[in-house]
Design a protein around this motif. Sequence first.
Motif, mmCIF file in Angstrom:
data_model
loop_
_atom_site.group_PDB
_atom_site.id
_atom_site.type_symbol
_atom_site.label_atom_id
_atom_site.label_comp_id
_atom_site.label_asym_id
_atom_site.label_seq_id
_atom_site.Cartn_x
_atom_site.Cartn_y
_atom_site.Cartn_z
ATOM 1 N N GLY A 1 0.817 -1.215 0.000
ATOM 2 C CA GLY A 1 0.000 0.000 0.000
ATOM 3 C C GLY A 1 0.842 1.253 0.000
ATOM 4 O O GLY A 1 0.528 2.230 -0.693
ATOM 5 N N ASN A 2 1.935 1.236 0.770
ATOM 6 C CA ASN A 2 2.833 2.396 0.800
ATOM 7 C C ASN A 2 3.449 2.650 -0.573
ATOM 8 O O ASN A 2 3.579 3.797 -1.007
ATOM 9 C CB ASN A 2 3.936 2.195 1.837
ATOM 10 N N LEU A 3 3.826 1.576 -1.257
ATOM 11 C CA LEU A 3 4.395 1.727 -2.601
ATOM 12 C C LEU A 3 3.381 2.358 -3.546
ATOM 13 O O LEU A 3 3.690 3.317 -4.251
ATOM 14 C CB LEU A 3 4.843 0.369 -3.146
ATOM 15 N N VAL A 4 2.160 1.816 -3.563
ATOM 16 C CA VAL A 4 1.135 2.329 -4.469
ATOM 17 C C VAL A 4 0.841 3.800 -4.172
ATOM 18 O O VAL A 4 0.740 4.622 -5.087
ATOM 19 C CB VAL A 4 -0.133 1.455 -4.402
ATOM 20 N N LEU A 5 0.740 4.147 -2.898
ATOM 21 C CA LEU A 5 0.494 5.559 -2.550
ATOM 22 C C LEU A 5 1.641 6.456 -2.997
ATOM 23 O O LEU A 5 1.409 7.584 -3.437
ATOM 24 C CB LEU A 5 0.252 5.702 -1.055
ATOM 25 N N SER A 6 2.871 5.961 -2.910
ATOM 26 C CA SER A 6 4.000 6.777 -3.375
ATOM 27 C C SER A 6 3.943 6.963 -4.892
ATOM 28 O O SER A 6 4.291 8.028 -5.407
ATOM 29 C CB SER A 6 5.338 6.170 -2.950
ATOM 30 N N LEU A 7 3.469 5.946 -5.621
ATOM 31 C CA LEU A 7 3.331 6.076 -7.077
ATOM 32 C C LEU A 7 2.244 7.078 -7.440
ATOM 33 O O LEU A 7 2.372 7.812 -8.421
ATOM 34 C CB LEU A 7 3.034 4.709 -7.692
ATOM 35 N N VAL A 8 1.183 7.128 -6.639
ATOM 36 C CA VAL A 8 0.124 8.121 -6.849
ATOM 37 C C VAL A 8 0.681 9.518 -6.566
ATOM 38 O O VAL A 8 0.481 10.456 -7.350
ATOM 39 C CB VAL A 8 -1.104 7.825 -5.960
#
Length: 109
Positions: free
Chosen positions: A64-71
């Motif tokens: 989830g942290n990775l996906v949020l950083s990509l957003v």
Amino acid sequence: MTASVQPTLDGTLPAPGELSYAEWVDRVRPAFVAAARSGRLFTSYEVAKDNDLPEPPNPKADWGNLVLSLVRDRLIEHVTFDRSSRPTGERSAVGVWRGTRAAQAGRVA
């Protein structure tokens, strides 16, 4: 001089050879950049499976942290939720993503 290993929040030390979060992100991010540039819809599970990506140090939080950083980096954007794509029987909603126009044009990575 050797670099010291910082303990985790619970005070434990990572196992020798275990990737740190930053090392894991460096390893898996290129697969997400490629997915974003492709213009297709995807879930993080599909990208991980298709690219045989390693599990993060803390699987419950790090995906989830990775996906949020990509957003935040304006690489991907949320499209919808899918309840059928998880391999488990949980049936919980999974985010479906696509690359932003800038990512598809190669202007962000």
